[in-house]
Design a protein around this motif. Structure first.
Motif, PDB file in Angstrom:
ATOM      1  N   ARG A 167      -3.228  45.864  58.614  1.00  0.00           N
ATOM      2  CA  ARG A 167      -4.190  46.269  59.365  1.00  0.00           C
ATOM      3  C   ARG A 167      -4.951  45.185  59.874  1.00  0.00           C
ATOM      4  N   LEU A 168      -6.064  45.720  60.796  1.00  0.00           N
ATOM      5  CA  LEU A 168      -6.860  44.541  61.417  1.00  0.00           C
ATOM      6  C   LEU A 168      -8.233  45.534  61.523  1.00  0.00           C
ATOM      7  N   ILE A 169      -9.509  44.604  61.039  1.00  0.00           N
ATOM      8  CA  ILE A 169     -10.667  45.169  60.934  1.00  0.00           C
ATOM      9  C   ILE A 169     -11.652  44.186  61.877  1.00  0.00           C
ATOM     10  N   VAL A 170     -12.170  44.917  62.780  1.00  0.00           N
ATOM     11  CA  VAL A 170     -13.156  44.028  63.661  1.00  0.00           C
ATOM     12  C   VAL A 170     -14.750  44.793  63.320  1.00  0.00           C
ATOM     13  N   GLU A 171     -15.647  44.192  63.666  1.00  0.00           N
ATOM     14  CA  GLU A 171     -16.824  44.690  63.524  1.00  0.00           C
ATOM     15  C   GLU A 171     -17.637  44.405  64.791  1.00  0.00           C
ATOM     16  N   HIS A 172     -18.335  45.616  65.490  1.00  0.00           N
ATOM     17  CA  HIS A 172     -19.402  45.069  66.660  1.00  0.00           C
ATOM     18  C   HIS A 172     -20.535  44.395  66.227  1.00  0.00           C
ATOM     19  N   THR A 173     -20.677  43.181  66.407  1.00  0.00           N
ATOM     20  CA  THR A 173     -21.881  42.456  65.981  1.00  0.00           C
ATOM     21  C   THR A 173     -23.122  42.697  66.852  1.00  0.00           C
ATOM     22  N   GLY A 174     -23.138  43.443  67.950  1.00  0.00           N
ATOM     23  CA  GLY A 174     -24.219  43.658  68.767  1.00  0.00           C
ATOM     24  C   GLY A 174     -23.936  42.689  70.072  1.00  0.00           C
ATOM     25  N   ASN A 175     -24.441  43.124  71.189  1.00  0.00           N
ATOM     26  CA  ASN A 175     -24.439  42.572  72.612  1.00  0.00           C
ATOM     27  C   ASN A 175     -23.089  42.393  73.003  1.00  0.00           C
ATOM     28  N   GLY A 176     -22.198  43.440  72.324  1.00  0.00           N
ATOM     29  CA  GLY A 176     -21.029  43.318  73.119  1.00  0.00           C
ATOM     30  C   GLY A 176     -19.933  42.259  72.439  1.00  0.00           C
ATOM     31  N   HIS A 177     -20.370  41.985  71.165  1.00  0.00           N
ATOM     32  CA  HIS A 177     -19.351  40.837  70.826  1.00  0.00           C
ATOM     33  C   HIS A 177     -18.772  41.626  69.363  1.00  0.00           C
ATOM     34  N   PHE A 178     -17.510  41.013  69.217  1.00  0.00           N
ATOM     35  CA  PHE A 178     -16.822  41.599  67.904  1.00  0.00           C
ATOM     36  C   PHE A 178     -16.518  40.349  66.910  1.00  0.00           C
ATOM     37  N   HIS A 179     -16.649  40.953  65.728  1.00  0.00           N
ATOM     38  CA  HIS A 179     -16.192  39.527  64.612  1.00  0.00           C
ATOM     39  C   HIS A 179     -14.879  40.400  63.937  1.00  0.00           C
ATOM     40  N   TYR A 180     -13.785  39.507  63.905  1.00  0.00           N
ATOM     41  CA  TYR A 180     -12.432  39.706  63.154  1.00  0.00           C
ATOM     42  C   TYR A 180     -12.835  39.460  61.609  1.00  0.00           C
ATOM     43  N   HIS A 181     -12.564  40.398  60.654  1.00  0.00           N
ATOM     44  CA  HIS A 181     -12.426  40.643  59.248  1.00  0.00           C
ATOM     45  C   HIS A 181     -11.418  40.317  58.552  1.00  0.00           C
ATOM     46  N   GLY A 182     -10.034  40.306  59.313  1.00  0.00           N
ATOM     47  CA  GLY A 182      -8.960  40.639  58.889  1.00  0.00           C
ATOM     48  C   GLY A 182      -8.688  41.775  58.327  1.00  0.00           C
ATOM     49  N   GLU A 183      -8.123  41.930  56.926  1.00  0.00           N
ATOM     50  CA  GLU A 183      -7.552  43.051  56.318  1.00  0.00           C
ATOM     51  C   GLU A 183      -8.529  43.722  55.504  1.00  0.00           C
ATOM     52  N   SER A 184      -9.780  43.106  55.109  1.00  0.00           N
ATOM     53  CA  SER A 184     -10.732  43.494  54.298  1.00  0.00           C
ATOM     54  C   SER A 184     -11.876  43.888  55.149  1.00  0.00           C
ATOM     55  N   ALA A 185     -12.405  45.095  54.547  1.00  0.00           N
ATOM     56  CA  ALA A 185     -13.885  45.521  55.355  1.00  0.00           C
ATOM     57  C   ALA A 185     -14.943  45.152  54.405  1.00  0.00           C
ATOM     58  N   PRO A 186     -16.201  44.869  54.952  1.00  0.00           N
ATOM     59  CA  PRO A 186     -17.107  44.587  54.068  1.00  0.00           C
ATOM     60  C   PRO A 186     -17.813  45.619  53.504  1.00  0.00           C
ATOM     61  N   ARG A 187     -17.487  46.938  54.275  1.00  0.00           N
ATOM     62  CA  ARG A 187     -18.124  48.421  53.806  1.00  0.00           C
ATOM     63  C   ARG A 187     -17.221  49.453  54.531  1.00  0.00           C
ATOM     64  N   PRO A 188     -17.505  50.659  54.172  1.00  0.00           N
ATOM     65  CA  PRO A 188     -16.628  51.696  54.748  1.00  0.00           C
ATOM     66  C   PRO A 188     -16.333  51.701  56.513  1.00  0.00           C
ATOM     67  N   ILE A 189     -15.270  51.772  56.677  1.00  0.00           N
ATOM     68  CA  ILE A 189     -14.783  51.797  57.947  1.00  0.00           C
ATOM     69  C   ILE A 189     -15.536  53.064  58.962  1.00  0.00           C
TER      70      ILE A 189
END
Length: 181
Positions: A62-84
């Protein structure tokens, strides 16, 4: 007899390939969101904090990315900091391999019922557009035309080369930083 020995090795090779591609794609999503204005504009429509996952069911790579705002993503790897919030799931490793080896377009995989979407469908469409834009940048045009629904007509060689170089440099830097940590 030989077939029984080879099948598990083929499955393991596909799983390894998909896992590596997810790592590259996750880092490349983060990089393209820093480089390309079109991607940033598409991503701005997503809610800040949205966690996007692409995975192989049930417990595959799996891959998990987060939209951090202003159109930018942050890659989290395979572990999510909270529910998807949004998950695109391949039903089998073979289906993921077809898409990630650019033998089948994402839209075709959806049409052939090889993928599921869990979450807001409009966000999934937007993320698919972002992924298509990423593939248009980082893949040679011949392969990208096979991988995406429609290759961007406005993407010309000089822009593609400069953006691809910037994306690859950011991906490589991210890999190095991950290894150091």
């Amino acid at each position: 007899m030989l077939r029984k020995r080879i099948q598990p090795m083929v499955l393991q090779a596909r799983r390894l390939y998909v896992d590596i591609m997810f790592q590259v794609m996750g880092r490349a999503l983060q990089a393209v969101s820093e480089v390309d204005e079109t991607v940033q504009n598409d991503a701005r429509a997503l809610p800040e904090g949205l966690l996007f996952e692409m995975m192989v069911m049930p417990d595959g790579p799996r891959l998990i990315v987060e939209h951090t705002g202003n159109g930018h993503f942050h890659y989290h790897g395979e572990s999510a900091p909270r529910p998807i919030d949004l998950s695109i799931q391949f039903k089998h490793i073979a289906h993921a391999f077809l898409v990630l080896s650019f033998q089948e377009k994402t839209a075709e995989a959806f049409a052939h019922d090889r993928m599921l979407v869990d979450g807001d469908l409009s966000y999934a469409v937007r993320m698919t557009r972002v992924l298509n834009r990423l593939e248009a940048f980082i893949l040679p045009k011949l392969i990208a035309e096979r991988a995406v629904k429609e290759y961007p007509a406005s993407l010309h060689l000089p822009e593609k080369l400069v953006s691809a170089a910037r994306i690859y440099l950011k991906v490589a830097t991210n890999f190095v930083e991950t290894v150091r940590a």
